[in-house]
Design a protein around this motif. Structure first.
Motif, short mmCIF file in Angstrom:
data_model
loop_
_atom_site.label_atom_id
_atom_site.label_comp_id
_atom_site.label_asym_id
_atom_site.label_seq_id
_atom_site.Cartn_x
_atom_site.Cartn_y
_atom_site.Cartn_z
N LEU A 16 20.60 28.17 42.28
CA LEU A 16 19.88 29.14 43.07
C LEU A 16 20.02 29.24 44.07
CD1 LEU A 16 15.90 28.65 41.69
CD2 LEU A 16 17.21 30.31 41.23
N PHE A 17 20.70 27.25 44.75
CA PHE A 17 21.07 27.99 46.39
C PHE A 17 22.94 29.00 46.18
CE2 PHE A 17 24.94 25.21 48.43
CZ PHE A 17 24.54 26.15 49.74
N GLN A 18 23.43 28.53 44.84
CA GLN A 18 24.64 29.67 44.86
C GLN A 18 24.29 31.22 44.74
OE1 GLN A 18 27.39 28.38 41.32
NE2 GLN A 18 26.76 25.78 41.62
N MET A 19 23.03 31.38 43.89
CA MET A 19 22.90 32.90 43.93
C MET A 19 22.91 33.07 45.94
SD MET A 19 20.82 32.72 39.87
CE MET A 19 19.76 34.41 41.42
N PHE A 79 35.86 33.62 48.08
CA PHE A 79 35.07 32.43 47.73
C PHE A 79 35.39 32.83 45.73
CE2 PHE A 79 32.11 30.72 50.49
CZ PHE A 79 33.04 29.72 50.82
N CYS A 80 35.31 34.06 45.33
CA CYS A 80 35.29 34.64 44.15
C CYS A 80 36.84 34.52 43.63
CB CYS A 80 34.97 36.13 44.21
SG CYS A 80 34.99 37.51 42.34
N ALA A 81 37.67 34.91 44.46
CA ALA A 81 38.48 34.54 44.20
C ALA A 81 39.68 33.32 43.77
CB ALA A 81 39.66 35.12 45.29
N ALA A 110 31.51 27.31 35.24
CA ALA A 110 30.62 27.69 36.15
C ALA A 110 31.39 28.71 36.86
CB ALA A 110 30.67 25.91 37.08
N ALA A 111 32.36 28.79 37.03
CA ALA A 111 33.28 30.05 37.69
C ALA A 111 32.82 31.04 37.16
CB ALA A 111 34.69 29.34 37.56
N CYS A 112 32.60 31.34 36.15
CA CYS A 112 32.35 33.13 35.15
C CYS A 112 31.40 32.52 36.15
CB CYS A 112 32.03 33.06 33.65
SG CYS A 112 33.97 32.71 32.79
N THR A 113 30.80 31.80 36.02
CA THR A 113 28.47 31.79 36.24
C THR A 113 28.70 32.36 38.17
OG1 THR A 113 28.40 30.14 35.02
CG2 THR A 113 26.65 30.38 36.29
N PHE A 114 29.86 31.92 38.36
CA PHE A 114 29.71 32.24 40.48
C PHE A 114 30.39 33.51 40.49
CE2 PHE A 114 31.74 32.18 44.27
CZ PHE A 114 30.94 31.83 45.03
#
Length: 1616
Positions: free
Chosen positions: A1503-1506, A1523-1525, A1541-1545
């Motif tokens: 949730l914090f990441q979102m 960050f996405c890269a 986790a990378a896919c989710t981010f």
């Protein structure tokens, strides 16, 4: 003493106690009795007491004795009665008044009133007499009232006492102060009571009442009978007394009363009435003749009393008594006749003056009435009466009929006894008695009756020549002597006697032969020898007038010898020698005549008259031999010898030996004749070699061939033994020995023949030796020895039934003294064979005296032989050979074999001591060997063995003392005193005495003998039995205790001996002292003993283990041993030095290449486990632990291999077999040390952590050491300082394994302030710093960890060592080899950086930060973990480096975000913490608050990441693009969770709808990547990629739609 007032006060007090007790009944009977007893004692000591007190006591005692209710009260009544009697001594009237008060006429009084009155009369005779009359009168009135048996007995007892008191008064009335009272005053009162007792109470059916009455009558009669008028009244009651014979009362008591009455009647000349005589005669006669009285207890005493009654009656009525006897004899009953004759004899022996000729006439008639009675008892009685008549002076009364009767009985009894069969029947015994009494009567008559010489002479002389009944010979000889003396006195000629006799006188030689033979047993009959000698002396003119003067001298000397001795003190051989000498002296008086040949003929003829065996026949053979030797005519001697040889029964041992003796004695003067007779006898019986029967001569003796051969052999040797010395040597070989060997060789060689052969050799050898030193070589000696050895070998070893063995060794002994001498080999062979044939024989049973004698004789023969053989080698070598022969017997398991061996050893040593002449009697080592061999026998089970061993030791001490000194007499006396004490059966005392002996020997033995003594003592262990083993170890310990300080150079040899014998010793009572011997050596020579034990092979067996454990028993000494072992273990870890002494060489040998420290470790383990108390190891626990740990470290490397399988044993555990390796052994040792010194909690912790398993595996060894160190330091913190001191040197040890272990321990020690406090920190840090740079990665790792712990143990010193720490840590942070080192470095940095200032870090902060970030994605999760943790702490310590660190946070943000899903939970958690610490560097206050909220709530940080993506999409889209890269770059991560986790981010970013600037990766490329991830094998990755790809497709659709709208809204291009 108490004063008189005190005594009286005591009496009053006791009286008060009694009176109060009587009133209230509170005092027990037992206590009352005690009080009365005390009162009696006081009364007897004091005089008069207060009358009031006495009256009180009298009343109390009177009441107590009268009030008897129970049996228990009887003792109280007796005591009270005794108290009254005691009071009467000074207060008679008071006591008498009290008793008379309770004595009233016609009223039956109490029992104890009568008893007390009687005792009072007995104690106060004169005072009581005035009261005696009234007392008797009053008692008489009560007699009819006394119906109970008990009361009547009391009355009788009281009357008995009263009468005795009256008798005393009448005898001593002059001493009385009271008025004189005569006997008549009492008699009138006694007679009625006597009458009542006899007429009423005596007829009672109660036996006890009857007995009491009878006992009371005697004192009453003593008072009544002296008075004439009362005496006649007493006679009237005699029939009543006689009637009691039919009752149950003992007849003796009635007879005593009758005797009292009858004797008074005689003395007073007032006989009993005639009308009562028949009754008295009859009743008394029945007492003698009846068998019933014999059943009574006092029958013999009663018979004596009856006889006295008849004697008294004979004095009053002699004629009437004889008539009564004659009437009784007519009944014909044996008992009556015997009894009557017995009484008649008693009356005759009493010399009654009233016996006139008329009475004697009646008496003879009484006897003659029974002369024809054939019964033995009647005959005995008649003979005794006849003898009594002769003794009493009535010889004329027995002449004629009496002499005829005696002669007849003599003939009849002698005939019956000569022809009777051997039996012990009653008839034979009676006949024997008749003959004895007859002979006694003959002796009496011949001594007292004159004119009977002719009548008896011929009969008695005939008896002495014919009778075989020896008991008759004594009286016959006495009678003949008496008759001969009378004949000489009356000068009656022999021819006159011969003319009147019925037979002729025997020939002088026949009579002398008979008397000499009978004299050979002089004590066979009572005084037979003296009687015959007296007869021989009286008849010397009749036998040989030429010998008269000789006999007058020699016969009295023979008589004197017999009179000086008895049958128990005389000596048969001495007596026979005297008789033979008497015979030889007598024969010398007949030289030149044929008298001796006629005598020998008579002796030869009489041989068949005596049984075999008998003393008489043995003497006959001997006398015949001497008589034949004195013969002058050889041809006649030869005839008699041949006759003797033919008639001898060779199957009878006695006859055979007698004939042999006879021939030998004859050879003394007739050697040629005897040899000729033997040769002629052989020729006659050798008709054929196979048949030796001469039944043609003696059909009743079919002789066996072997019996005759054995007899002939002994006959030849007997000739050699007795012949004249000048005749021996010329005939001993050809004429004697050759014959003996021939007979033995041609026989069956059974036991009898062996005995004869051996006996022959003995006799010949003795005869030759008797010649003295002569130049004579016995050529037959080798052949004889060979035969004797064969005999010895054939003797059985399980029994001893014949003297063959003994005689054979005796023969060998005799032969050993003859020339030519034995060789040394023959000597040894004889010794061995002789010992082998005696020692194994089992001991004889207690009840077999004959077998005992055989054993004793065999042992004595063996000793003689061994002595003779030893004398051939009287030097140390010969002695050693002898004991070598005896050694196996000294160690025998059989008691008797050991006993015989010790006794023989003693005998031989005594012989050696007395006979040795060389300067040094014992060679070096011989004393110690022999003492050690014999020492265990001091505790033997047999007393004789123990005592003989002491004597052996004394001999050896004496021999050792030569020639330098004389044996110490004090020592010898001490040993002899101990010898006397060794008779005890208490084994503990015996062991104590053995120890005393060992002390004595220890002081006496020379130094060079000590080792040999100890070795010899040890060699006896297990050789015999438990007692010997205990004695051996007792000696061993005693000698080591006293002389051990002298044995330094001998210790290895002693230990070697002990260790060699220890495995064979199993019994704890022996094993323990043997172990203690090692302890004694260890206390004196610790290093030598330890070295010796360490040289024992591995694995340690139970014996060596036991020794190590024994060394642990004494805690102080055990610590010394442990320290020595630790030193040896550490020898390998230290530089070797060259040995400087023999001890160093021996010690270093124990840690050589083949031994190392492994045996020492084993020893450590055993000793540690044996120490049962934790306190015993406290002071050396650190050293012990470090030493074992050091050894464990040395065996932890891969270079350490297990020993060969045959070197190490296998421990069976369940169904598994675990091979023992050095590592396991060391671990076990370490376990033992820790278990003994540590706590149970520590041991449990070690087990639960699996430390021992880790230590055992070389791959995990260091991990185990680390855990071990942590646990130990935690639980044994008091030892931290000592551990640090011991381990500090290991930090720079040249041995890597020990360095590693030491460093592992310092990891924990660095956490302890002790290093800083004890000023050891600097050296520790420096050494650890060196370790941090070591090439070995594990050492670097451990050193880094230890340095990091400086922050815990001494945080204040971190800044002091900051440069060193940062240098080493930064270098380690870049370790090119080990990631573990890097990881540990980051942990250490995490500890120390916080204690440094910002200025201390310098550029190191940037280096550390960048290095940490470089490990976020490392494949080593520990490295990731520690890097993330350190990075988080750097965020805290950034300070002035905030800007720099913010950039580092920006670079590390996405790795941290993604590693929230790290597969390692610890890493994920560390990321969460680090993100929280790093977020302030972004300046995102709102996001920081949200993050803290999510963390506190434990919510997933997705949730914090979102929220962060949403926030950055608004605030900083470029950063979001970055960050996405970065997240997309993790699509190829090796961890599925990170890829997901990378896919989710990426999906979170796509959801923000902002345009993305992904650099080289466009949206299409991103889609392709996500599609590839959809094919990932991990489901979590597939789901995440699918979800993100969906978002991407949706984003693309939106973007294409928006583009379409935009295009639609764009105006159309204008047409040109």
């Amino acid at each position: 003493m108490h004063s008189l007032g005190d005594e009286r006060s005591a009496v009053q007090a006791l009286g008060w106690v009694l009176s109060s007790g009587a009133t209230h009944g509170t005092i027990s009977i037992k206590r009352k009795v005690s009080i009365y007893t005390i009162l009696q004692g006081i009364i007897q000591q004091e005089g008069e007491l207060d009358e009031e007190c006495v009256q009180t006591l009298v009343n109390l005692a009177s009441r107590e004795m009268r009030e008897i209710q129970e049996i228990e009260d009887y003792l109280l009544a007796e005591t009270a009665s005794d108290t009254l009697v005691a009071l009467s001594r000074n207060h008679f009237n008071l006591v008498m008044y009290e008793l008379q008060h309770h004595l009233k006429p016609l009223i039956l009084t109490d029992e104890f009133v009568l008893i007390t009155l009687a005792n009072l009369a007995n104690a106060n005779v004169f005072e009581f007499m005035p009261y005696m009359g009234i007392t008797l009168a009053t008692i008489f009135t009560m007699l009819r009232l006394a119906n109970g048996a008990k009361m009547r007995q009391v009355f009788c007892s009281a009357m008995e006492t009263f009468c005795e008191a009256i008798q005393f008064y009448l005898k001593h009335w002059e001493d009385s102060v009271y008025p004189i009272m005569t006997g008549e005053h009492f008699m009138n009162k006694l007679l009625p009571m006597y009458r009542h007792f006899v007429t009423v109470w005596l007829r009672s059916e109660n036996t006890e009442v009857k007995l009491a009455v009878i006992k009371s009558l005697r004192p009453m009669l003593s008072l009544l009978l002296p008075i004439e008028e009362l005496r006649e009244q007493v006679y009237d009651y005699i029939p009543l007394l006689l009637a009691e014979y039919q009752g149950s009362v003992e007849a003796l008591f009635i007879t005593q009363i009758l005797r009292q009455i009858l004797e008074v009647s005689v003395s007073s000349n007032t006989p009993v009435p005639k009308m009562q005589l028949h009754t008295i005669f009859t009743e008394l006669h029945i007492q003698v003749c009846s068998k019933a009285p014999a059943l009574q207890q006092f029958s013999s005493e009663n018979l004596a009393e009856v006889v006295q009654c008849f004697i008294a009656l004979a004095r009053s009525y002699p004629d009437e008594l004889m008539k009564f006897f004659r009437n009784q004899m007519q009944t014909g009953k044996e008992a009556i006749r015997v009894g009557t004759l017995t009484l008649l004899r008693a009356v005759l022996s009493a010399d009654v003056p009233e016996m006139n000729s008329r009475t004697l006439h009646f008496a003879v008639k009484v006897v003659r009435n029974a002369l024809c009675d054939p019964r033995a008892k009647v005959k005995l009685a008649i003979l005794r009466v006849i003898g009594q008549l002769a003794i009493s002076g009535y010889q004329e009364r027995v002449r004629g009929w009496g002499l005829r009767y005696v002669s007849l009985q003599l003939i009849l009894s002698t005939y019956k006894l000569m022809n009777r069969q051997e039996s012990c029947s009653q008839a034979d015994l009676e006949e024997k008695m008749v003959h004895k009494v007859t002979m006694d009567t003959v002796r009496i008559i011949t001594a007292s009756v004159s004119g009977v010489i002719n009548e008896f002479w011929l009969k008695l002389l005939g008896y002495i020549m014919e009778t075989e009944y020896t008991e008759a010979l004594t009286p016959i000889c006495i009678s003949l002597t008496n008759l001969a003396e009378r004949q000489r006195q009356q000068k009656e000629s022999n021819t006159n006697v011969g003319r009147r006799g019925q037979v002729e006188l025997p020939a002088p030689q026949k009579l002398l032969a008979r008397l000499l033979v009978l004299l050979s047993a002089p004590y066979k009959g009572e005084g037979r020898g003296v009687a015959m000698l007296q007869l021989l002396k009286s008849l010397h003119q009749n036998i040989a007038p030429s010998m008269a003067d000789l006999w007058e001298v020699e016969i009295p000397a023979l008589i004197q010898y017999l009179e000086e001795h008895t049958q128990y003190t005389w000596n048969q051989k001495t007596w026979e020698d005297k008789l033979i000498q008497f015979l030889r002296n007598s024969l010398k008086r007949t030289q030149g005549t044929t008298w001796s040949l006629r005598l020998s003929r008579e002796l030869n003829h009489q041989i068949v008259s005596y049984e075999s065996p008998s003393v008489e026949k043995a003497f006959l053979y001997r006398a015949l031999g001497f008589t034949l030797a004195a013969g002058q005519e050889a041809d006649k001697v030869e005839i008699q010898l041949m006759e003797l040889l033919h008639k001898t029964d060779y199957g009878n041992d006695f006859d055979r030996e007698g004939a042999i003796l006879c021939l030998g004695l004859c050879a003394r003067g007739q050697v040629v004749t005897v040899l000729h007779v033997l040769q002629e006898f052989e020729e006659k019986i050798q008709e054929t070699e196979d048949s030796w029967h001469i039944s043609a001569w003696r059909s009743d003796h079919p002789w066996r061939r072997e019996v005759v051969k054995s007899a002939l052999m002994v006959m030849y040797s007997s000739v050699a033994a007795h012949c004249h010395p000048r005749m021996l040597l010329s005939r001993v070989e050809k004429d004697i020995t050759k014959k003996i060997l021939h007979h033995y060789a041609t026989s069956c060689q059974d036991v009898s023949l062996k005995l004869a052969f051996v006996q022959s050799i003995n006799q010949i050898c003795v005869a030759i030796q008797a010649l003295g030193k002569v130049d004579f070589d016995y050529t037959y000696k080798p052949e004889l020895v060979t035969n004797l050895m064969v005999i010895l070998k054939m003797e059985p070893l399980d029994s001893l039934v014949s003297p063959v063995r003994c005689l054979t060794m005796t023969a060998l002994w005799h032969l050993s003294k003859l020339k030519p001498p034995f060789s040394l080999e023959e000597n040894h062979e004889l010794m061995e064979r002789s010992v082998q044939c005696v020692f194994p024989l089992p001991p004889p049973e207690e009840d077999s005296e004959q077998v005992k004698m055989l054993y004793e004789n065999s042992m004595a023969a063996l000793m003689r032989l061994m002595k003779s053989l030893l004398e051939r080698e009287m030097d140390p070598k010969g002695l050693q050979e002898t004991f070598h022969l005896l050694e196996k017997w000294l160690h025998s398991e059989k008691d008797w074999e050991r006993e015989r061996a010790v006794i023989l050893s003693l005998h031989l040593l005594q012989v050696y001591r007395e006979g040795v002449t060389i300067l040094i009697p014992l060679k070096s080592g011989q004393f110690g060997t022999l003492i050690g061999l014999l020492a265990p026998h001091t505790c033997d089970s047999q007393v004789r063995t123990r005592q003989a061993t002491i004597d052996v030791i004394c001999c050896l001490l004496d021999l050792q003392a030569r020639p330098w000194s004389i044996q110490d007499t004090v020592t010898e006396k001490l040993l002899l005193d101990i010898k006397e004490e060794l008779t005890t059966t208490d084994m503990e005392k015996i062991y104590s005495l053995s120890s005393k002996i060992a002390k004595v020997i220890s002081k006496e033995v020379r130094w060079e003998e000590l080792l040999i003594l100890l070795q010899s003592t040890c060699e006896s262990l297990g050789a015999t039995n438990l007692a010997h083993d205990k004695a051996a170890v007792t000696w061993l310990n005693t000698i080591l205790r006293l002389r051990g300080h002298e044995l330094e150079d001998k210790v290895p040899e002693i230990l070697s001996t002990i260790l060699a014998h220890l495995p064979s010793v199993l019994h704890p009572d022996v094993r323990r002292p043997l172990v203690e011997a090692v302890l004694l050596l260890a206390h004196s020579y610790q290093e030598t003993v330890i070295t010796s034990l360490l040289r024992q092979p591995l694995p340690l067996d139970s014996n060596i283990t036991e020794l190590w454990e024994a060394l642990a028993e004494d805690a102080t000494f055990a610590r010394k041993i442990l320290q020595a072992l630790m030193a040896r273990i550490q020898v390998k870890k230290a530089p070797r030095s060259s040995p400087t002494s023999k001890k160093d060489i021996w010690r270093l040998a124990a840690v050589g290449p083949h031994h190392g420290e492994r045996p020492a470790v084993c020893a450590l383990h055993k000793i540690t486990m044996a120490m049962d108390s934790r306190e015993k190891l406290q002071d050396i626990f650190p050293e012990l632990s470090c030493t074992v740990l050091q050894e464990l470290s040395s065996s932890s490397g891969p270079w350490q291999a297990a020993l060969p399988p045959d070197t190490w044993g296998v421990i069976q555990t369940g169904n598994l077999q675990n091979k023992i390796t050095p590592r396991r052994l060391t671990i076990k040792t370490l376990q033992g040390v820790l278990s003994r010194a540590g706590s149970e909690e520590m041991m449990d912790s070690l087990v639960s952590q699996g430390v021992w398993t880790l230590l055992e595996d070389p791959r995990t060894h260091i991990d185990g050491v680390c855990l071990l160190a942590r646990t130990m330091i935690l639980h044994v913190s008091p030892y931290s300082q000592r551990f640090a001191q011991l381990l500090l040197s290991g930090l720079d040890s040249e041995f890597l394994s020990w360095r590693l272990s030491s460093t592992a321990f310092f990891i924990e020690l660095m956490c302890d302030p002790i290093l800083y406090k004890k000023k050891m920190l600097k050296s520790t840090v420096l050494k650890l710093a060196k370790g941090a740079s070591h090439v070995h990665s594990t050492l670097r790792l451990l050193s880094i960890r230890a340095l990091g712990n400086l922050a815990i143990g001494a945080p204040s010193k971190v800044r002091h060592y900051r440069k060193l720490l940062l240098k080493k840590l930064l270098c380690s942070l870049c370790d090119p080899i080990s990631t573990q080192v890097i990881s540990e470095t980051m942990v250490a940095l995490s500890k120390v950086l916080g204690l440094m200032g910002e200025e201390d870090l310098g550029s190191s902060f940037e280096v550390i930060s960048m290095q940490c970030r470089a490990f976020f994605d490392d494949e080593n999760e520990m490295l990731r973990l520690h890097a993330i943790i350190l990075f988080g702490k750097l965020a805290v310590w950034a300070g002035k480096k905030k800007d720099f660190f913010a950039m580092e946070v920006r670079k590390s943000w996405i790795p941290l975000i993604l590693h929230l899903q790290d597969p390692c939970p610890e890493v994920a958690k560390a990321c969460e913490v680090t993100i929280c610490l790093c977020i302030p560097f972004w300046g995102w206050r709102k996001l920081q608050v949200s993050l803290e909220k999510f963390v506190n709530q434990g919510t997933d940080l997705s949730l914090f990441q979102m929220e962060m993506c949403s926030y950055l999409a608004r605030k900083d889209p470029d950063l979001l693009d970055t960050f996405c890269a970065e997240a997309i770059s993790y699509y190829d991560s090796e961890w599925a969770r990170i890829k997901a986790a990378a896919c989710t981010f990426t999906g979170y970013v796509l959801e923000q709808g902002v345009s993305l600037n992904l650099g080289e990766m466009d949206m299409e490329r991103l889609g392709q990547c996500l599609e590839v991830l959809q094919m990932d094998p991990e489901l979590i990755v597939q789901d995440a990629a699918k979800e993100t790809l969906t978002l991407l497709r949706r984003r693309e659709q939106q973007e294409s739609g928006n583009m379409s709208v935009a295009l639609a809204r764009r105006p159309a291009p204008s047409e040109t």
